[in-house]
Design a protein around this motif. Structure first.
Motif, short mmCIF file in Angstrom:
data_model
loop_
_atom_site.label_atom_id
_atom_site.label_comp_id
_atom_site.label_asym_id
_atom_site.label_seq_id
_atom_site.Cartn_x
_atom_site.Cartn_y
_atom_site.Cartn_z
N ARG A 102 0.83 -1.21 0.00
CA ARG A 102 0.00 0.00 0.00
C ARG A 102 0.86 1.26 0.00
O ARG A 102 0.49 2.27 -0.61
CB ARG A 102 -0.93 -0.02 1.21
CG ARG A 102 -2.10 -1.01 1.08
CD ARG A 102 -3.12 -0.78 2.19
NE ARG A 102 -2.59 -1.16 3.49
CZ ARG A 102 -2.75 -2.36 4.04
NH1 ARG A 102 -3.44 -3.30 3.38
NH2 ARG A 102 -2.25 -2.63 5.22
N ARG A 105 3.01 1.03 -3.68
CA ARG A 105 2.19 0.80 -4.87
C ARG A 105 3.02 0.26 -6.04
O ARG A 105 3.10 0.86 -7.10
CB ARG A 105 1.46 2.09 -5.28
CG ARG A 105 0.56 2.65 -4.18
CD ARG A 105 -0.06 3.97 -4.60
NE ARG A 105 -0.92 3.80 -5.77
CZ ARG A 105 -2.19 3.41 -5.72
NH1 ARG A 105 -2.75 3.12 -4.54
NH2 ARG A 105 -2.91 3.29 -6.81
N ARG A 132 -6.80 -5.59 -7.12
CA ARG A 132 -5.87 -4.48 -6.88
C ARG A 132 -4.44 -4.96 -6.60
O ARG A 132 -3.55 -4.15 -6.39
CB ARG A 132 -6.35 -3.65 -5.69
CG ARG A 132 -7.69 -2.96 -5.92
CD ARG A 132 -8.13 -2.14 -4.72
NE ARG A 132 -8.41 -2.99 -3.56
CZ ARG A 132 -7.65 -3.05 -2.48
NH1 ARG A 132 -6.55 -2.31 -2.41
NH2 ARG A 132 -7.96 -3.84 -1.47
#
Length: 371
Positions: free
Chosen positions: A68, A71, A96
């Motif tokens: 997170r 990325r 994701r």
């Protein structure tokens, strides 16, 4: 633990001007001083109980926050030991999740296992194939052992085990001098050093020596076995040393007694250093690296065959003229760019690509144990 393979690639990519962030579950390990010195990396704070014995669960717990934060475009798993971490990330992030590239680091056939164990091993491979990762195999010979679901999403990138400068012509054979045998690898069950010690005890002459570079949980038991076999004075357990491959030119023959292997870097290092090689038949990658016997002796994984090869080491065929070109496939100079190409293809959702990228934005690595 540290992966020599991964850290060598990171260092080379950064020298090429490629941005390659590195995430490590923990930073202790024998390779830290020799390869990680000067490399910037991220590692999570460690609990007081340590993580060595549960590092896979610790990586699963801590890696999501790093993904997170950074990325990354690609999550590169530099050894099949940690595919469970990649699976957990895919389940955690779903669509994701960054594209995942997994390098297969061990033999897939696993003929060393009993039928029941082999069944569950193949079942696990089939489950991994359903995640549709991009797979990297280190030699063409491994492709035939891939489960059907992996066969459309793999790429061959030869193991970048050496630098071009390490390749040297085979040294002339010494005549009339005792042979100096050498082995490099972790003292753990996979490497089956008891087989090597028993074969050396029965096959080597009384004035010949064996030096073993590496450390691990089996050290005490192996030293005790050497004493029982009466070869303790001729077997040197040299422990972990910085850049063990640089010691190879001082020896004549490398021994490998593994139960299973992928494409072992130590064979490539030995060929590059000009040594003769005796190895157990421990996987398709081993057979390919040794040219199906053209570049080294491949023997059945039993004491009698290994001992006979050691006794007959002086009569092994001379190194084939193609050895230099054969070994050159495994240089970091050739493989580093192909890896970048593979990452770009994975990030774009392509199984294959021929375009060579100039840079990759971000990466995160779960790093497997050193050899």
């Amino acid at each position: 633990m540290w992966s020599e393979f991964a850290l060598r690639l990171v260092r080379h990519w950064r020298a090429m001007g490629v941005e390659a962030p590195l995430f490590l579950g923990r930073e202790d390990g024998a390779l830290r001083a020799e390869l990680a010195d000067g490399l910037t990396y991220t590692t999570p704070s460690q609990p007081s109980i340590g993580t060595a014995w549960w590092e896979t669960l610790w990586m699963i717990a801590r890696l999501p926050a790093e993904i997170r934060r950074t990325r990354p475009d690609v999550l590169f798993v530099s050894g099949s030991t940690y595919t469970i971490v990649a699976a957990a990330m895919r389940l955690r992030f779903g669509k994701r999740c960054p594209a995942i590239v997994v390098k297969i680091s061990n033999d897939l056939a696993r003929r060393d296992l009993q039928p029941t164990g082999r069944f569950f091993w193949r079942l696990w491979l089939g489950m991994q194939a359903r995640f549709a990762w991009a797979w990297v195999i280190m030699d063409e010979a491994i492709a035939k052992d891939l489960p059907p679901g992996m066969r459309g999403t793999f790429r061959v990138v030869h193991d970048p085990a050496i630098e071009e400068s390490r390749i040297r012509a085979p040294a002339p054979r010494r005549t009339g001098a005792p042979r100096r045998f050498v082995a490099i690898g972790r003292l753990a069950p996979q490497k089956d050093y008891p087989l090597m010690l028993r074969a050396f005890a029965h096959g080597a002459c009384a004035d010949e020596t064996l030096t073993i570079y590496g450390d691990g949980p089996d050290r005490a038991a192996l030293k005790a076995l050497a004493a029982i076999l009466g070869v303790a004075e001729r077997v040197d357990f040299a422990g972990h040393v910085s850049d063990a491959a640089s010691q190879l030119p001082g020896f004549d023959t490398l021994l490998l007694s593994s139960r299973y292997e992928g494409v072992p870097a130590v064979l490539i290092e030995a060929l590059a250093a000009g040594l003769s090689v005796i190895s157990t038949d421990s996987g398709a990658g081993v057979r390919s690296v040794l040219g199906d016997g053209r570049h080294g002796m491949i023997v059945a994984r039993n004491e009698a065959a290994f001992a006979a090869a050691i006794a007959d080491a002086d009569s092994a065929p001379a190194p084939h003229a193609s050895r230099g070109e054969h070994v050159r496939r495994f240089t970091i100079e050739q493989s580093a760019g192909i890896y970048l190409d593979t990452f770009v293809a994975a990030a774009r959702g392509e199984a294959h690509t021929t375009s060579a990228p100039s840079q990759i934005d971000e990466f995160a690595w779960p790093v497997p144990p050193a050899r």
